[in-house]
Design an enzyme around this catalytic site. Structure first.
Site, PDB file in Angstrom:
ATOM      1  N   CYS A 162       6.053  -5.062   3.352  1.00  0.00           N
ATOM      2  CA  CYS A 162       6.489  -6.091   2.404  1.00  0.00           C
ATOM      3  C   CYS A 162       6.901  -5.521   1.047  1.00  0.00           C
ATOM      4  O   CYS A 162       7.303  -6.274   0.161  1.00  0.00           O
ATOM      5  CB  CYS A 162       5.400  -7.139   2.233  1.00  0.00           C
ATOM      6  SG  CYS A 162       4.933  -7.896   3.803  1.00  0.00           S
ATOM      7  N   HIS A 207       3.864 -10.419  -6.519  1.00  0.00           N
ATOM      8  CA  HIS A 207       3.931 -10.477  -5.051  1.00  0.00           C
ATOM      9  C   HIS A 207       3.348 -11.799  -4.574  1.00  0.00           C
ATOM     10  O   HIS A 207       3.921 -12.455  -3.706  1.00  0.00           O
ATOM     11  CB  HIS A 207       3.194  -9.283  -4.465  1.00  0.00           C
ATOM     12  CG  HIS A 207       3.388  -9.091  -3.000  1.00  0.00           C
ATOM     13  ND1 HIS A 207       4.631  -8.927  -2.433  1.00  0.00           N
ATOM     14  CD2 HIS A 207       2.494  -9.039  -1.977  1.00  0.00           C
ATOM     15  CE1 HIS A 207       4.503  -8.769  -1.120  1.00  0.00           C
ATOM     16  NE2 HIS A 207       3.214  -8.837  -0.825  1.00  0.00           N
ATOM     17  N   GLU A 261      -4.242  -8.573  -6.903  1.00  0.00           N
ATOM     18  CA  GLU A 261      -3.047  -8.339  -7.714  1.00  0.00           C
ATOM     19  C   GLU A 261      -3.220  -8.872  -9.130  1.00  0.00           C
ATOM     20  O   GLU A 261      -2.841  -8.212 -10.104  1.00  0.00           O
ATOM     21  CB  GLU A 261      -1.834  -8.983  -7.051  1.00  0.00           C
ATOM     22  CG  GLU A 261      -0.533  -8.702  -7.787  1.00  0.00           C
ATOM     23  CD  GLU A 261       0.669  -9.392  -7.173  1.00  0.00           C
ATOM     24  OE1 GLU A 261       1.792  -9.053  -7.582  1.00  0.00           O
ATOM     25  OE2 GLU A 261       0.486 -10.277  -6.305  1.00  0.00           O
ATOM     26  N   LYS A 320       7.148 -17.171  -4.086  1.00  0.00           N
ATOM     27  CA  LYS A 320       6.825 -17.426  -2.683  1.00  0.00           C
ATOM     28  C   LYS A 320       6.294 -18.837  -2.466  1.00  0.00           C
ATOM     29  O   LYS A 320       6.240 -19.311  -1.321  1.00  0.00           O
ATOM     30  CB  LYS A 320       5.818 -16.396  -2.174  1.00  0.00           C
ATOM     31  CG  LYS A 320       6.402 -14.995  -1.987  1.00  0.00           C
ATOM     32  CD  LYS A 320       5.367 -14.045  -1.395  1.00  0.00           C
ATOM     33  CE  LYS A 320       5.925 -12.653  -1.183  1.00  0.00           C
ATOM     34  NZ  LYS A 320       6.138 -11.915  -2.446  1.00  0.00           N
ATOM     35  N   HIS A 351       6.993 -16.241   2.446  1.00  0.00           N
ATOM     36  CA  HIS A 351       6.971 -14.774   2.387  1.00  0.00           C
ATOM     37  C   HIS A 351       8.042 -14.203   3.316  1.00  0.00           C
ATOM     38  O   HIS A 351       7.906 -14.256   4.536  1.00  0.00           O
ATOM     39  CB  HIS A 351       5.584 -14.267   2.791  1.00  0.00           C
ATOM     40  CG  HIS A 351       5.349 -12.822   2.492  1.00  0.00           C
ATOM     41  ND1 HIS A 351       6.354 -11.957   2.094  1.00  0.00           N
ATOM     42  CD2 HIS A 351       4.205 -12.072   2.534  1.00  0.00           C
ATOM     43  CE1 HIS A 351       5.851 -10.751   1.912  1.00  0.00           C
ATOM     44  NE2 HIS A 351       4.549 -10.797   2.157  1.00  0.00           N
ATOM     45  N   PHE A 408       1.640  -4.087   3.941  1.00  0.00           N
ATOM     46  CA  PHE A 408       0.692  -3.561   4.919  1.00  0.00           C
ATOM     47  C   PHE A 408       0.847  -2.039   4.984  1.00  0.00           C
ATOM     48  O   PHE A 408       1.944  -1.497   4.829  1.00  0.00           O
ATOM     49  CB  PHE A 408       0.965  -4.143   6.303  1.00  0.00           C
ATOM     50  CG  PHE A 408       0.560  -5.585   6.476  1.00  0.00           C
ATOM     51  CD1 PHE A 408      -0.186  -6.252   5.524  1.00  0.00           C
ATOM     52  CD2 PHE A 408       0.927  -6.283   7.625  1.00  0.00           C
ATOM     53  CE1 PHE A 408      -0.560  -7.580   5.696  1.00  0.00           C
ATOM     54  CE2 PHE A 408       0.558  -7.606   7.812  1.00  0.00           C
ATOM     55  CZ  PHE A 408      -0.192  -8.256   6.856  1.00  0.00           C
TER      56      PHE A 408
END
Length: 409
Positions: free
Chosen positions: A164, A304, A315, A333, A338, A397
């Site tokens: 991502c 993010h 985050e 998002k 996402h 990831f």
């Protein structure tokens, strides 16, 4: 002082996302804070049966049937976005020196829809009906190859696969190519279209997705106290990047400057971020240092912000550690869901638009902010405010982290 040749301008933007097709449609939807999540007929019968798809996307109409039929949807989305971006930048691929143009695009899952369809054909006992185009349609690298073919690009072409963070990684590499003199123009961004039964089942089984089947439109709620997972989405964002001096010399519009890039690895867990946010902290500090920007100068962060319990808290703590509570923070998002590998590029485009318009879009669906989150999350409605420096963060990831610093042009 930063070297002038490292100043890179964003001169063209192409967006094909759940928020719409084209930059104007995207910006209108993003600043409205209206979620694009909805029940997905192609996921009917699954435990999670909703997603964020690009509305009204007709590849035959947008690309021509002879082109569209041989491309997986993830490439179709990117090709439309790239054509938008190149036209927006005022370039003509038939007249530019293609040896001085490059393309780098983030993608993580490749032609998933193609592979699943052909796999089904094979196991239903019809191997002779498996398409001869299955491999070139499914390979991860082919989006860069096809964009090069479509735009007369003979410079370097590359696909980044940092999950991502892929789209943000692509922009960072493109900036380095320009600074090093490898290219004069780079098409950079990300694309993903993996809203397939197998992919969504895998994400569901690992507990990454929101389970709000009763209210999909409210399911993606970054930084909210009651967030429970992300909403899977598809999309593409392609930006045209040039050295700022070259853009000025030809009188090109500059949305913003891509001033800094930082990357790091958590080396911690396959899917969970490092609990203290050490990786994203390093990426952010590296990007700020690369840009020659002090933390207190940052006005805005496009985070993010996936709407998962672990990501958002980790985050937010990293952002607060580095930047404090001053910047206006949003996660778009909440509207788009996402878009996986495309997210970093799409959100960098939104960050550039925020700088250009002096407006921070709201984070959708946040009724009650998580009390553990100490950053200034914009909710409810867009916030109009002067913006000079902005950051966009991406986490993937595998422990991939990327941070981009953008400045007003």
């Amino acid at each position: 002082m930063r070297a002038p040749h490292r100043d890179v301008a964003i001169t063209g933007v192409g967006l094909v996302t759940p928020a719409g097709i084209g930059t104007d449609a995207n910006w209108e939807r993003i600043r409205s804070g209206l979620s694009a999540a909805a029940p997905d007929p192609q996921l009917a019968g699954l435990a999670i049966d909703f997603s964020c798809r690009v509305p009204g996307f007709d590849a035959n109409a947008l690309l021509g049937r002879r082109t569209a039929w041989r491309l997986d949807r993830c490439v179709q989305l990117a090709m439309v976005a790239a054509r938008q971006a190149v036209a927006d930048a005022g370039h003509d691929p038939q007249s530019w020196d293609g040896t001085r143009v490059g393309v780098v695009v983030g993608n993580s899952l490749g032609g998933t829809a193609t592979f699943e369809a052909q796999h089904r054909t094979y196991y239903e006992g019809a191997p002779d009906e498996v398409s001869a185009l299955m491999i070139p349609m499914a390979m991860v690298n082919m989006v860069a190859g096809y964009l090069a073919m479509d735009h007369n690009i003979h410079g370097p072409s590359l696909v980044t696969a940092t999950a991502c963070a892929s789209g943000a990684s692509a922009l960072g590499i493109a900036r380095d190519w320009l600074a090093a003199g490898v290219c004069d123009i780079v098409l950079a961004g990300g694309t993903e279209s993996a809203l397939t039964p197998a992919t969504l089942t895998g994400l569901s089984r690992m507990g990454a997705l929101s389970s709000r089947r009763d209210d999909p439109a409210a399911a993606s709620r970054p930084f909210a106290a009651d967030r429970d997972g992300f909403v899977a989405a598809e999309g593409a964002g392609i930006l045209v990047l040039e050295r700022a001096a070259d853009a000025r010399a030809r009188g090109a519009r500059r949305y913003a400057h891509l001033a800094g890039f930082g990357a790091s690895s958590d080396a911690h867990h396959a899917t969970a971020p490092h609990p203290d946010g050490a990786g994203v902290t390093r990426a952010l500090r590296t990007a700020l240092d690369d840009a020659g920007v002090a933390p207190e100068d940052v006005d805005h962060v496009n985070a993010h912000g996936t709407s998962t319990p672990m990501n958002d808290l980790t985050e937010a703590r990293a952002l607060h550690r580095v930047l404090g509570s001053r910047p206006a923070v949003t996660s778009t998002k909440g509207v788009t869901g996402h878009t996986l590998a495309a997210a970093g590029a799409i959100e960098a485009a939104y960050t550039a638009l925020a700088l250009r318009h002096g407006m921070v879009p709201p984070t959708a669906n946040v009724a009650t902010l998580d009390p553990q989150i100490e950053v200034d999350v914009v909710t409810g409605e867009a916030r109009t405010t002067p913006l000079q420096v902005a950051v966009s963060t991406s986490l993937g990831f595998g422990g991939h982290n990327a941070a981009l610093v953008l400045t007003a042009a």
